[in-house]
Structure formats: C-alpha cells, structure tokens
Motif scaffolding. Structure first.
Motif, short mmCIF file in Angstrom:
data_model
loop_
_atom_site.label_atom_id
_atom_site.label_comp_id
_atom_site.label_asym_id
_atom_site.label_seq_id
_atom_site.Cartn_x
_atom_site.Cartn_y
_atom_site.Cartn_z
N ASP A 88 0.77 -1.19 -0.07
CA ASP A 88 -0.01 -0.04 0.02
C ASP A 88 0.91 1.30 0.08
O ASP A 88 0.70 2.18 -0.73
CB ASP A 88 -1.09 -0.09 1.28
N ALA A 92 0.52 4.19 -2.93
CA ALA A 92 0.20 5.22 -2.59
C ALA A 92 1.04 6.59 -3.26
O ALA A 92 0.82 7.52 -3.61
CB ALA A 92 0.01 5.68 -1.17
N ALA A 217 -3.30 13.42 0.22
CA ALA A 217 -2.75 12.22 0.47
C ALA A 217 -2.11 11.74 1.83
O ALA A 217 -0.91 11.71 1.86
CB ALA A 217 -1.89 11.55 -0.77
N GLN A 219 -1.93 9.16 3.67
CA GLN A 219 -0.99 8.19 3.79
C GLN A 219 0.74 8.33 3.17
O GLN A 219 1.46 7.58 3.32
CB GLN A 219 -1.46 6.85 2.88
#
Length: 401
Positions: A88, A92, A217, A219
């Motif tokens: 992930d 991202a 974003a 993350q």
C-alpha cells in the motif's frame, strides 16, 4: 541449486565489470543452473535468477519476493526510496506521480525534447573536437526534461548531476569516503526538495512538485514526499543519460552497420531503441535483492523462506526461450518483451519518458552527424564506478560540412 555458490559479480567487481559486454557466466548459468547460489564480495550467499520466465515471476510477485523483507533489510538504502518499498505504501506514492509519466504525457513532451536536442546539437556542432557527447547531449537532455516536469529552475540544475551520481554510485561494501559523499548528497537533495515543496505549498504552480506539495494523500507523509521527489529526479535523468551514451557507443563502434541502417531508415528508431535497451546491460551488478516471504518454487528449484534473491535482467533479456538470436542486434525486433524497465508493480515509472527522449536524441544525432565516430579507442574509455553501466565521457569526432 547445486554447484554454487559462485564468486560474484562474475566480472570481478565494479571496477572491472563496466563495458557493453555481458559476462559469459550469465549465459552458462542460464542454460545449466538458472536459479543459482552466488557469493558476494561482502560474503553473503544469495540466489541469482537468470531466465526470463523466472525473472519475470520474481519481479511480478512482490508478496513472494519483497524488497522490504528482513532477509534483505541490511542491503537497503538508509532511506526507503520508491523502488525499495512494497504494498500500500508503494501504491500510494506511485499514484501521486503516475499521471505525469503516461505514454500520452511523454508524447506531449516530444516537441520540447526535440527543441532541447536541437539546441544542444547546435552547440555541439560549434564546439571544438573531440567533443564529449555525455556532457553535451546525454546528460543535459534528460536533466532538463525532468527538471521542467518537476518545476526546478534552470539555475539550480547544474548541481544535481553530482548529487545524483553520488546516490546512484553507492555500492555494497563502499568505503567510508563514498558513504560520507552519499550521505552529504542525500542531505543536500533532501534539504533542497523540502524547501521547494514548502514553496509550492505556499505558491502552487502547474508542475509535479506542486502536486507533491498539495495532494490530499494522508498516507504519504512529508518525508516520503521529499524522498519521492528525489527518486523522480535521480531516476529521471541518470539512467537515461547512461543508456544514451551506451547506445551511441554501440552504434558508432562495433555495430556501425546499424548506425548506417538507421540513417537510411529513421522509421526504425522506436524498435531500435527497445532493441538496444534489451541488448545493452544496464546494471553493473544485478540491482537490489528481494527476500522470499515463504517457501516458493522457481522453475525446478524450491527456494526457502527468508532467502535473498537477485534477478539478472540482462541475462533474462538474452534468454533464447524468449528471444530469437538473442545475442544479435535486430533493429526491427517486435515484439520485444525485454525486462530492462522491470515488470509488475515496480515497472519503471519513467519508461515512456525515457523511450521518447532516447528516440528523439538518436534520430536527431544520426541525421545531423552521420559520420560521428569515436575519438579514442573503445578500450580507453572510462566508465563510472556505479551500480549502473555508464561512461564518464564519450569523446567523439565528425566531419564538419
């Protein structure tokens, strides 16, 4: 895996390895022991994979062969760049910048790449001979393009070459001086990018740094955005610059007939670029290792969990199971499923941009300097001591009109 571990790298290390040749040991292992154990100069025993199908499997399945695995953690850079992370977190970061590196975006930049190339070759035509093609074309073309994509002012670009070379040139087993130089380059680049991102946060523009500064974003934290900007910058010109120099060396040297063919058939340039990408080894040593997350099978070999695995893309690119006459230069080879840009989730983000720049540079150089030739014997050329095969300089001559 039976006869190893074999001493690695096969050509004796970075100082002896650089050239456009692939050590014959790769072909031997590919045919007799395609999943083999090798011993690095640091004393580590790792698994080396040399056939196209198996290399593709390793590259395409990061859940099985992970860059973040503990088996290879010590080999990673102190800071985790985009190529070093999985899952992930990797998606991202990649999603933040991927829209800038599509085939369509690369085509939009083609006129600008042509304009830059024309200007650089005008200057080269007016320069004294011999001229260094790396300094005059191979380096400034991609660095100008990627800096314009990022939004880095022209006045700041000259300092990036040394910083990037220090980062790319860090080798396993490097001495203290190299480690210090790399750390200093990384700090300088990080400081620069942190300031640039802060400026874009306050005064947005239409460039990639603005996207990195402004994107919603959560993350991807501030530190990762700095590292991502550095990764885009370094990967955006260092690899293309090295490959362009290598391509020209091959074409004006041992494959001179191909240079003449491309003068007569410039429409072949796109397939020729991919064929040169396939044939020319990129790595001076086979990249960064991955660790197996569980017992897994490659071909007929069962690889235990927690094994460090290296993939030899250059060997896979010459696998006769995938390519007819793999050691020959075929300017019209198609399809050409080479793995120079990788495969799977880590497929090189800048592949379309690199192809476009290489096509523009070769097409224009061949048209404008049809009798371009080496100014010194090929064995006298000096290669960078780097993880990537690239020339320090490529001195050339030509006949003035």
């Amino acid at each position: 895996m039976t006869a190893g571990p074999y001493p690695y790298p096969f050509s004796g290390g970075y100082e002896k390895c650089p050239s456009l040749d692939l050590d014959p040991m790769y072909a031997q292992l590919r045919e007799t022991e395609p999943v083999a154990q090798v011993r690095t100069p640091e004393g580590e025993v790792v698994t080396l994979v040399t056939r196209h199908a198996e290399v593709r499997k390793v590259l395409g399945q990061p859940k099985l062969f992970s860059r973040e695995h503990a088996a290879v953690a010590d080999a990673l850079r102190p800071e985790a760049f985009l190529v070093d992370i999985e899952g992930d977190r990797h998606r991202a970061q990649r999603d933040l910048v991927k829209d800038y590196f599509t085939a369509a975006e690369a085509e939009k930049l083609r006129p600008r790449a042509q304009q830059i190339t024309d200007g650089l070759l005008d200057a080269m035509q007016a320069s004294s001979q011999p001229a260094d093609l790396i300094e005059l074309l191979a380096l400034p073309l991609p660095i100008t393009i990627i800096c314009e994509v990022l939004g880095i002012p022209a006045a700041d670009r000259t300092q990036f070459g040394a910083w990037a070379e220090a980062l790319v040139g860090l080798r396993p087993g490097a001495g203290e001086a190299e480690m210090v130089a790399t750390a200093e380059a990384g700090t300088a680049l990080a400081d620069y990018m942190a300031k640039a991102l802060a400026e874009r946060a306050a005064r947005p523009g239409s460039d990639l740094l603005t996207v990195l500064a402004q994107a919603d974003a959560p993350q991807v934290d501030a530190k990762d955005r700095i590292l991502l900007a550095i990764a885009v910058l370094v990967a955006g010109f260092e690899t293309t610059a090295s490959m362009l120099g290598n391509m020209v060396l091959l074409l004006i040297g041992r494959h001179r007939p191909a240079w003449r063919q491309l003068q007569q058939q410039p429409a072949w340039i796109p397939t020729a670029v991919d064929e040169l990408l396939r044939l020319i080894p990129v790595d001076a040593r086979d990249g960064m290792p991955r660790g197996t997350t569980r017992d897994t099978r490659l071909g007929d070999v069962l690889i235990p969990q927690d094994t460090a695995v290296l993939v030899a893309r250059a060997a896979a690119n010459r696998d006769p199971r995938c390519f007819d006459n793999p050691d020959e230069l075929d300017l019209r080879r198609a399809p050409n499923p080479h793995l120079t840009f990788g495969h799977g989730p880590h497929l090189c983000l800048g592949a379309h941009l690199a192809r476009m720049e290489l096509q523009v540079a070769l097409r224009t150089l061949i048209a404008r300097f049809p009798d371009l030739r080496l100014a010194i014997p090929e064995p006298d050329l000096q290669w960078k001591h780097s993880t990537m095969r690239g020339l320090k300089a490529l001195p050339v001559r030509w006949t003035r009109p």
